[in-house]
Motif scaffolding. Structure first.
Motif: not given
Ligand code: IMP
Ligand code: MG
Length: 178
Positions: A152-168, A2-9
């Motif tokens: 217990d879900k994989f989370v991204v964003g606010y610095g957290l990544d998946y393969a160095n994506y989504y940190r932004e 998914p692109t950054s804009r498709e990640i649910p909050v």
């Protein structure tokens, strides 16, 4: 992917900001003022930037250093060992250390960091994490300050990544990769 804009909050930027202000107050009440912050890269760089400015607003001026540890490859699977990719430049001997990390999961990363800091004879060490996943601990360690306890879900964003994506992402979101 998914692109950054498709990640649910999961936690919005506003919710994180509020929680960090409260965390800073809790830290200032419980810990000595002459803190040395050890920020564990890469995931905690955004959290560190916001927390140190929240500490500033309530009158603390910690020393800040960074250490890059890795326990994860480019996947969501926990690896078995932790290695230092980049060490601190400051000495922690006789210092009151506050270790910052993005998320506490198996606990291996933070156990490694805390052991290292006590082997180097810090006066004390405490742990603050933005996020904690309960029920995932593989070693006996707990954080002294926790921003949010998450499912217990994989989370991204606010610095957290998946393969160095989504940190932004300015928020913490759930990455569903199936
Ligand atoms: P632990 O050593 O298993 O506690 O894992 C801690 C490290 O794994 C964190 O610093 C993160 O970099 C990474 N990690 C664990 N869970 C997640 C997640 O849900 N999203 C992104 N990174 C994670
Ligand atoms: Mg990390």
């Amino acid at each position: 992917m998914p692109t950054s804009r498709e990640i649910p909050v999961l936690y919005s930027a506003e919710e994180i900001e509020e929680r960090i202000i409260t965390l800073a107050r809790e830290i200032a009440l419980k810990l000595p003022p002459d803190l040395m912050i050890v920020s564990l890269l890469k995931g905690s760089f955004v959290f560190t930037a916001d927390l140190i400015r929240a500490l500033y607003k309530i009158g603390l001026h910690p020393q800040v250093d960074f250490m890059t540890l890795s326990s994860y490859g480019a996947s969501t699977e926990s690896a078995k060992t932790v290695t230092i990719n980049r060490d601190l430049t400051e000495e922690v001997k006789d210092r009151h250390v506050l270790i910052l990390d993005d998320i506490l999961e198996s606990g291996r990363t933070l156990q490694f960091a805390r052991n290292l800091i006590s082997q180097r004879n810090a006066a004390s060490s405490r742990i603050v994490v933005l996020l904690e996943k309960p029920g995932k601990r593989e070693v006996p360690i707990s954080a002294d300050f926790v921003g949010f306890t998450i499912p217990d879900k994989f989370v991204v964003g606010y610095g957290l990544d998946y393969a160095n994506y989504y940190r932004e992402l300015p928020y913490v979101g759930i990455l569903d990769i199936h």
